[in-house]
Design an enzyme around this catalytic site. Structure first.
Site, PDB file in Angstrom:
ATOM      1  N   TYR A 123     -12.107  -3.118  -4.206  1.00  0.00           N
ATOM      2  CA  TYR A 123     -12.818  -2.902  -5.067  1.00  0.00           C
ATOM      3  C   TYR A 123     -13.833  -4.247  -5.035  1.00  0.00           C
ATOM      4  O   TYR A 123     -15.002  -3.939  -5.237  1.00  0.00           O
ATOM      5  CB  TYR A 123     -12.715  -2.440  -6.735  1.00  0.00           C
ATOM      6  N   LYS A 175      -0.481 -10.090   7.348  1.00  0.00           N
ATOM      7  CA  LYS A 175      -0.677  -8.533   7.721  1.00  0.00           C
ATOM      8  C   LYS A 175      -1.708  -8.769   8.084  1.00  0.00           C
ATOM      9  O   LYS A 175      -2.662  -8.276   7.470  1.00  0.00           O
ATOM     10  CB  LYS A 175       0.230  -7.786   7.062  1.00  0.00           C
ATOM     11  N   ILE A 194       4.762  -4.430   9.777  1.00  0.00           N
ATOM     12  CA  ILE A 194       4.794  -3.770   8.655  1.00  0.00           C
ATOM     13  C   ILE A 194       4.292  -2.824   8.898  1.00  0.00           C
ATOM     14  O   ILE A 194       3.307  -2.605   8.748  1.00  0.00           O
ATOM     15  CB  ILE A 194       3.960  -4.911   7.401  1.00  0.00           C
ATOM     16  N   ARG A 230      -9.399  -0.600   3.396  1.00  0.00           N
ATOM     17  CA  ARG A 230      -8.589  -0.229   1.718  1.00  0.00           C
ATOM     18  C   ARG A 230      -9.369  -0.966   0.740  1.00  0.00           C
ATOM     19  O   ARG A 230      -9.675  -0.543  -0.095  1.00  0.00           O
ATOM     20  CB  ARG A 230      -7.654   0.453   2.036  1.00  0.00           C
ATOM     21  N   THR A 240       0.899  -0.947  -0.118  1.00  0.00           N
ATOM     22  CA  THR A 240       0.045   0.050   0.177  1.00  0.00           C
ATOM     23  C   THR A 240       0.656   1.524   0.056  1.00  0.00           C
ATOM     24  O   THR A 240       0.381   2.028  -0.404  1.00  0.00           O
ATOM     25  CB  THR A 240      -0.988  -0.106   1.292  1.00  0.00           C
ATOM     26  N   TYR A 293      -2.615 -10.558   3.605  1.00  0.00           N
ATOM     27  CA  TYR A 293      -3.018  -8.971   4.048  1.00  0.00           C
ATOM     28  C   TYR A 293      -4.354  -8.488   3.980  1.00  0.00           C
ATOM     29  O   TYR A 293      -4.775  -8.401   2.978  1.00  0.00           O
ATOM     30  CB  TYR A 293      -1.752  -7.944   2.743  1.00  0.00           C
TER      31      TYR A 293
END
Length: 308
Positions: free
Chosen positions: A116, A171, A213, A147, A53, A142
């Protein structure tokens, strides 16, 4: 000893998610990327990641992502583990990038929950299993629901861990601390759990996490790495002190969408040109002024910047 046990031992601590530096015209500044990686390793960062990201992967072409991964892999040169982000909203693209990561010698691939699309849990299982089956390197999933608009359920993650030997960790950029506790309960204490939420880096170590992270490592890599080091050495007070010491910096770096504040801060430090590709952009002048004032408490800024 299992096939991936050695990787599980090495992939611990502060895995710094490096920004992708751009020139003023918007092209990738590869020499600056190499310099940043050298600085991180010299500062004690335990592993390097790119094109997550913080590296603006959705603003890069597939070929550019491969170029960044290749450049970073050569710059790391085996000094610390290398864990590039290879996930995408596109399944075939994710497969391609993950295979490329394996080809260039990455120690693991960081694969984001597709954004999305909002896939179902059943579809997420099929997606990640196909990615894991396509390579032999370790996979770290992840999960960042803020997001991606999709949260990977603990049960889905546990089934993937059970069915795919090379899915070794996750993560969790997940503010639901109950959720992250249940990850280790359901996946086993040997599963690698990393914090992707800055204010949870220390708390996740306390429940058995493998490290973090953290975007903030781009600014103070030594301090972010030291949180893990202090915990491992049994110096709980030092780890707690670092946790609270970094809170003002963490707060200001997330007053706009990551990595915009990071790039503004790194520009003030003289590390990069503070350039993002649209639709991302640098923060407002008001926020930049706030970032500068907070930054003065953590790093030595050039005199002309500090005086503003």
């Amino acid at each position: 000893m299992g096939r991936y046990d050695e990787a599980k031992k090495r992939l611990r601590g502060s895995i710094a998610p490096i920004i992708t530096p751009f020139t003023e015209s918007g092209s990738i500044e590869f020499d600056t990327l190499k310099n940043l990686i050298d600085w991180h390793i010299e500062s004690g960062t335990h592993a390097i990641s790119v094109t997550g990201t913080t590296g603006e992967p959705s603003s890069l072409t597939v070929d550019e992502r491969v170029q960044v991964m290749e450049t970073a892999s050569k710059a790391v040169n085996g000094r610390v583990p290398f864990v590039p982000g290879t996930g995408s909203t596109n399944h075939e693209e994710t497969l391609y990038l993950t295979k490329k990561a394996e080809e260039i010698g990455a120690d693991a691939a960081l694969v984001i929950v597709p954004y999305y699309n909002k896939p179902s849990q059943h579809a997420l299982y099929k997606h990640f299993k196909a990615v894991a089956d396509s390579v032999e390197i370790p996979i770290i999933i992840y999960n960042i629901p803020g997001r991606t608009a999709t949260n990977l359920d603990v049960k889905t993650l546990a089934k993937l861990n059970e069915d795919c030997e090379n899915i070794i960790g996750v993560k969790e950029s997940n503010k639901d601390f109950e959720h992250v506790n249940r990850v280790l309960l359901n996946c086993g204490r040997g599963f690698l759990l990393y914090s992707g939420i800055e204010l949870l880096c220390y708390p996740m170590l306390a429940i058995g996490g493998a490290g973090h992270i953290s975007a903030t490592a781009n600014i103070v890599p030594d301090k972010v790495a030291e949180i893990y080091n202090a915990w491992e050495e049994g110096d709980v007070k030092r780890a707690q002190d670092l946790h609270y010491d970094l809170m003002p910096l963490n707060d200001v770096l997330f007053k706009d969408t990551n990595p915009a504040p990071l790039k503004a801060a790194l520009g003030m430090m003289g590390k990069i040109e503070p350039v993002l590709r649209l639709p991302m952009d640098v923060p407002t002048q008001e926020l930049q002024d706030e970032i500068r004032e907070v930054l003065k408490e953590y790093v030595q800024l050039p005199d002309e910047v500090a005086a503003k």
